[in-house]
Design an enzyme around this catalytic site. Structure first.
Site, PDB file in Angstrom:
ATOM      1  N   LYS A 174     -11.572   0.434  -1.334  1.00  0.00           N
ATOM      2  CA  LYS A 174     -10.794   1.088  -2.390  1.00  0.00           C
ATOM      3  C   LYS A 174     -11.615   1.014  -3.682  1.00  0.00           C
ATOM      4  O   LYS A 174     -12.593   1.736  -3.793  1.00  0.00           O
ATOM      5  CB  LYS A 174      -9.423   0.446  -2.446  1.00  0.00           C
ATOM      6  CG  LYS A 174      -8.793   0.565  -1.027  1.00  0.00           C
ATOM      7  CD  LYS A 174      -7.498  -0.069  -0.851  1.00  0.00           C
ATOM      8  CE  LYS A 174      -7.127  -0.308   0.607  1.00  0.00           C
ATOM      9  NZ  LYS A 174      -7.342   0.784   1.562  1.00  0.00           N
ATOM     10  N   HIS A 234      -5.246  -3.547  -2.779  1.00  0.00           N
ATOM     11  CA  HIS A 234      -4.948  -2.536  -3.803  1.00  0.00           C
ATOM     12  C   HIS A 234      -4.812  -3.139  -5.200  1.00  0.00           C
ATOM     13  O   HIS A 234      -4.421  -2.439  -6.132  1.00  0.00           O
ATOM     14  CB  HIS A 234      -3.655  -1.789  -3.449  1.00  0.00           C
ATOM     15  CG  HIS A 234      -3.770  -0.992  -2.190  1.00  0.00           C
ATOM     16  ND1 HIS A 234      -4.233   0.302  -2.159  1.00  0.00           N
ATOM     17  CD2 HIS A 234      -3.518  -1.334  -0.902  1.00  0.00           C
ATOM     18  CE1 HIS A 234      -4.251   0.741  -0.914  1.00  0.00           C
ATOM     19  NE2 HIS A 234      -3.813  -0.240  -0.127  1.00  0.00           N
ATOM     20  N   SER A 263       0.790  -1.228   0.000  1.00  0.00           N
ATOM     21  CA  SER A 263       0.000   0.000   0.000  1.00  0.00           C
ATOM     22  C   SER A 263       0.820   1.273   0.000  1.00  0.00           C
ATOM     23  O   SER A 263       0.386   2.287  -0.550  1.00  0.00           O
ATOM     24  CB  SER A 263      -0.971  -0.002   1.175  1.00  0.00           C
ATOM     25  OG  SER A 263      -0.301  -0.252   2.383  1.00  0.00           O
TER      26      SER A 263
HETATM   27  C1  LIG Z   1      -2.997  -3.765   2.013  1.00  0.00           C
HETATM   28  C2  LIG Z   1      -4.191  -3.486   2.847  1.00  0.00           C
HETATM   29  N1  LIG Z   1      -4.786  -4.497   3.495  1.00  0.00           N
HETATM   30  C3  LIG Z   1      -5.870  -4.288   4.274  1.00  0.00           C
HETATM   31  C4  LIG Z   1      -6.416  -3.037   4.417  1.00  0.00           C
HETATM   32  C5  LIG Z   1      -7.604  -2.843   5.308  1.00  0.00           C
HETATM   33  O1  LIG Z   1      -8.761  -2.679   4.569  1.00  0.00           O
HETATM   34  P1  LIG Z   1     -10.018  -1.869   5.137  1.00  0.00           P
HETATM   35  O2  LIG Z   1      -9.773  -0.430   4.892  1.00  0.00           O
HETATM   36  O3  LIG Z   1     -11.165  -2.413   4.360  1.00  0.00           O
HETATM   37  O4  LIG Z   1     -10.138  -2.192   6.588  1.00  0.00           O
HETATM   38  C6  LIG Z   1      -5.830  -1.951   3.738  1.00  0.00           C
HETATM   39  C7  LIG Z   1      -6.346  -0.592   3.769  1.00  0.00           C
HETATM   40  O5  LIG Z   1      -6.690   0.068   4.597  1.00  0.00           O
HETATM   41  C8  LIG Z   1      -4.682  -2.188   2.956  1.00  0.00           C
HETATM   42  O6  LIG Z   1      -4.075  -1.170   2.328  1.00  0.00           O
END
Ligand SMILES: Cc1ncc(COP(=O)(O)O)c(C=O)c1O
Length: 394
Positions: free
Chosen positions: A242, A211, A183
């Site tokens: 996202k 992502h 990310s």
């Molecule tokens: C790589 C990654 N995994 C998991 C998450 C968690 O997702 P969520 O925002 O739906 O809790 C995110 C983002 O916040 C992320 O960038």
């Protein structure tokens, strides 16, 4: 130290950084995820959202969410396991499984819960989880909750992963967990080699493709599609926060594993079902992705345009093929100055400083949406050049 002392320290830190114009957190935008947003009465270009295909304000998506809310109300008000499942939840699980090339899928209340719940439910005492050092916090917390041993391997470093796998040879089971697209740096996991090592050492693979969806692969199905590995990854997890323009998450796997998680993953069982409008939003996003493939193409051409422009201007960029464009700065001071300067000029970006990145590895994370116009990107690029020169980065 008293229970509240640490809180006072954070308040002091916030005050200090605010006074230095280095506090770029908890800003209020209206809306949050469109190319143009408002903040404090000003209009700014939003280059810090993960709404990659711009679906959060797509008329068909908004209409589907609104219709579901009118039909089913605002919340499901019970756990999925008890009385919180409506036909939309079941349908979106089937559609997500098809999208990801898995037999079935299970919804979670957030991507965070999907990652944490899957790792914790699927591994146990005597198992080993092998986790990339840059994996998302939700995986880190899943590892903490699991009773398995955890081995951290160097970022996307296959020699380091193999070393871990060899060490874990005597374990009951081995699970390799990696982000598909990381990310902060936008790098893509070396999934073909991870798959090969998993086969060599009899390990399963879990990809957090938060992502990847809407971003990688010809149809935007994510990292596995990008590498031609659809159907070959044991656990494919994702988020709705996202590309799927909402809030929630899911894990796709075999029919048995999904049913097991429905009764063993605590963040599934012991929490309420996502509102039906969330399921409707995701279903509409999947439809739009099929009906309007040009969105993915536009996102890619926008990414190429901005990356080329930034490079030509003299910025150093992390190598990436995703719409996450990390501009490498190094020190925190210039990173904050650049972020503040851009904000003053009407461009929103996110500064990334330690501990999110190594010391002297501070960067500015730019992320794009397909719904930008070329004119808006030209305008943003102009501002990057102007502020970059003023701050002494280019
Ligand atoms: C790589 C990654 N995994 C998991 C998450 C968690 O997702 P969520 O925002 O739906 O809790 C995110 C983002 O916040 C992320 O960038």
């Amino acid at each position: 130290m008293g229970l509240f002392d640490k809180c006072a320290n954070v308040t002091e830190r916030v005050k200090y950084t605010r006074a230095r114009n280095e506090f770029f957190y908890l800003r209020e935008f209206e809306p949050t995820a469109t190319p143009l947003v408002r903040m404090g009465g000003r209009e700014l270009l939003m280059l810090g959202s993960n709404n990659y295909l711009g679906l959060a304000s797509h008329p068909k998506v908004v209409a589907a969410a609104t219709a579901a809310m009118q039909k089913f109300g605002t919340g499901a008000c019970s756990s999925r396991v008890l009385t919180g499942t409506c036909p939309l939840h079941a349908e979106v699980e089937r559609r997500l499984a098809r999208f990801k090339g898995t037999e079935d899928a299970v919804l979670f209340g957030a991507g965070f819960m999907a990652m944490m719940g899957t790792v914790a439910a699927m591994t146990d005492k005597g198992d080993v989880v092998l986790s990339d050092e840059l994996n998302h916090a939700s995986i880190v917390d899943g590892c903490r909750l699991s009773r398995a041993d955890v081995l951290i391997y160097n970022h996307n470093d296959m020699a380091s992963l193999e070393e871990g796998l060899a060490k874990a040879a005597g374990a009951k089971n081995r699970l390799i967990v990696t982000d598909g697209v990381f990310s902060m740096k936008g790098t893509v996991a070396d999934l073909p080699r991870i798959r090969a090592l998993a086969d060599k050492y009899d390990a399963a693979v879990m990809v957090d493709d938060a992502h990847g969806a809407g971003v990688l692969g010809e149809h935007g199905r994510g990292t596995a599609e990008h590498f031609g590995l659809e159907g070959k990854i044991e656990f494919v997890a994702g988020t709705f926060s996202k590309t799927f323009a909402s809030y929630g998450g899911f894990t796709g796997s075999t029919r048995d594993a999904v049913m097991y998680m429905r009764f063993a993953a605590r963040p599934f069982m012991f929490t309420a079902s996502p509102p039906p409008s969330v399921a409707a939003t995701v279903l509409a996003c999947l439809d739009v992705m099929e009906q309007e493939p040009r969105l993915i193409q536009t996102l890619r051409s926008h990414t190429r345009f901005l990356k080329d422009g930034l490079r030509q201007a003299g910025f150093r960029l992390e190598e990436t093929i995703t719409p996450i464009i990390p501009i490498l700065i190094g020190d925190d001071e210039r990173t904050f100055k650049m972020t503040g300067g851009l904000q003053d000029e009407g461009v929103v970006v996110n500064p990334v400083v330690p501990p999110a990145v190594p010391k002297e590895g501070s960067l500015i994370r730019v992320s794009l949406m397909a719904t930008f116009t070329s004119g808006q990107l030209e305008q943003a690029l102009d501002k990057f050049r102007k502020v970059g020169r003023a701050v002494g980065i280019i």
